[in-house]
Write a protein that holds these residues in place. Structure first.
Motif, PDB file in Angstrom:
ATOM      1  N   TYR A 239      33.262  50.941  52.408  1.00  0.00           N
ATOM      2  CA  TYR A 239      34.327  49.946  52.555  1.00  0.00           C
ATOM      3  C   TYR A 239      33.939  48.911  53.604  1.00  0.00           C
ATOM      4  O   TYR A 239      34.197  47.720  53.440  1.00  0.00           O
ATOM      5  CB  TYR A 239      35.634  50.630  52.935  1.00  0.00           C
ATOM      6  CG  TYR A 239      36.857  49.744  52.830  1.00  0.00           C
ATOM      7  CD1 TYR A 239      36.951  48.729  51.884  1.00  0.00           C
ATOM      8  CD2 TYR A 239      37.949  49.942  53.677  1.00  0.00           C
ATOM      9  CE1 TYR A 239      38.085  47.932  51.787  1.00  0.00           C
ATOM     10  CE2 TYR A 239      39.088  49.160  53.582  1.00  0.00           C
ATOM     11  CZ  TYR A 239      39.149  48.148  52.637  1.00  0.00           C
ATOM     12  OH  TYR A 239      40.265  47.356  52.542  1.00  0.00           O
ATOM     13  N   ARG A 247      33.812  41.146  49.693  1.00  0.00           N
ATOM     14  CA  ARG A 247      35.255  40.930  49.556  1.00  0.00           C
ATOM     15  C   ARG A 247      35.588  39.569  48.949  1.00  0.00           C
ATOM     16  O   ARG A 247      36.563  39.428  48.220  1.00  0.00           O
ATOM     17  CB  ARG A 247      35.947  41.074  50.918  1.00  0.00           C
ATOM     18  CG  ARG A 247      37.449  40.839  50.846  1.00  0.00           C
ATOM     19  CD  ARG A 247      38.156  41.262  52.098  1.00  0.00           C
ATOM     20  NE  ARG A 247      37.596  40.657  53.298  1.00  0.00           N
ATOM     21  CZ  ARG A 247      38.108  40.843  54.521  1.00  0.00           C
ATOM     22  NH1 ARG A 247      39.153  41.618  54.668  1.00  0.00           N
ATOM     23  NH2 ARG A 247      37.543  40.272  55.560  1.00  0.00           N
ATOM     24  N   ASP A 257      39.031  46.955  46.512  1.00  0.00           N
ATOM     25  CA  ASP A 257      39.777  47.043  47.767  1.00  0.00           C
ATOM     26  C   ASP A 257      40.849  48.132  47.663  1.00  0.00           C
ATOM     27  O   ASP A 257      41.002  48.956  48.578  1.00  0.00           O
ATOM     28  CB  ASP A 257      40.405  45.696  48.097  1.00  0.00           C
ATOM     29  CG  ASP A 257      41.034  45.687  49.483  1.00  0.00           C
ATOM     30  OD1 ASP A 257      40.263  45.634  50.463  1.00  0.00           O
ATOM     31  OD2 ASP A 257      42.275  45.754  49.575  1.00  0.00           O
TER      32      ASP A 257
END
Length: 292
Positions: A239, A247, A257
């Motif tokens: 992440y 992102r 996400d």
């Protein structure tokens, strides 16, 4: 780039090479809770000739420590001996640098970071990955391992979990498992470690990011706490990379996400803990002092 090239240039001839060495070691040292300052300073003799470089970090107890890199063309000239005689700041070195005897003989205070890198499982994955990098982000594959070990340290994971974490890329995908199967005895001498790596494969592969997960409750973690720790390492590290590199550009960014957030919820990794680890895992070097 040679995929099997050494990750650390032990024979750098310039400051840029020394800087890359420090940067790579800083990522590796996350496994011991060390935080690099990112400052690299040239070292020169009385004639102004640059013979090496110095950097600093704080260990897990907050003690400031230093490391010195002597450029290959300036070794054997007594530079390090003169330097350690004139400094009071304790050193940190790695288990492969052969400086322990040097420091001990001279009564120089030092500590060793990265002893875990001498384990069979770490050496296996380091040889496997070499200096290969991810195509999309350009990040070294070994960063996933080293940063994951930093996360495992935060959660006080067991030694078996850390060793199994090193092996998981070698058995997770079907092709990798098929390739590794004839030599499983070479990967580890611990049945427990191998069992953890295989159970990690079982859990992780059941919930790959292309499978829709609607709730954190849908994610089954299995019976082994060590595997849950390995999943924490994987999801936190992945992440972090997603937020830094994908992102804004990944075509499935909203789905990914949500996927990571659900996993972190299921693994009891709070937003505050993730924010702490997100900052800790980023090595932010300061390259300005390199000019000397």
């Amino acid at each position: 780039m040679n995929a099997n090239a050494p990750r650390f240039d032990m024979d750098a001839t310039d400051l840029e090479g020394a800087f890359r060495y420090f940067e790579n070691r800083a990522v590796q040292a996350l496994m011991d809770g060390h935080a690099w300052t990112g400052l690299v300073t040239p070292l020169s003799d009385e004639r102004g000739t640059v013979w090496g470089a110095r950097t600093t970090c704080r260990d897990a107890e907050g003690t400031l420590r230093q490391s010195v890199y002597v450029l290959a063309s300036h070794r054997g000239q007594g530079h390090l001996s003169r330097y350690v005689a004139a400094t009071d700041l304790p050193f940190v070195t790695g288990p492969h640098s052969h400086l322990e005897a040097f420091f001990t003989k001279r009564g120089v205070p030092y500590s060793v970071s990265g002893r875990f890198t001498t384990t069979r499982e770490y050496r296996v994955i380091e040889r496997h990955y070499g200096s290969r990098r991810a195509v999309r982000s350009g990040v070294d594959y070994m960063c996933h391992i080293d940063e994951g070990l930093g996360v495992l340290r935060h959660f006080n994971a067991s030694d078996a979990a850390r060793r199994a974490w090193c092996l998981h890329p070698l058995v997770q995908a079907d092709g990798d498992l098929a390739e590794s199967f004839p030599r499983l005895h070479e990967l580890t001498d611990s049945p427990q470690v191998l069992a953890l790596a295989m159970e990690y494969r079982n859990i992780a592969n059941a919930y790959l990011s292309h499978r829709e997960v609607t709730s954190a409750d849908d994610l089954a973690l299995g019976p082994l706490p060590d595997v849950a720790d390995m999943l924490r390492a994987d999801k936190v590290q992945n992440y972090k990379d997603f937020l830094l590199h994908h992102r804004e550009s990944h075509p499935r960014r909203s789905v990914l996400d949500r996927y990571f957030r659900l996993w972190l919820d299921r693994l009891d990794v709070s937003r505050e803990v993730f924010a702490t680890l997100f900052a800790r895992l980023q090595v932010r070097p300061e390259k300005v002092p390199l000019r000397g």
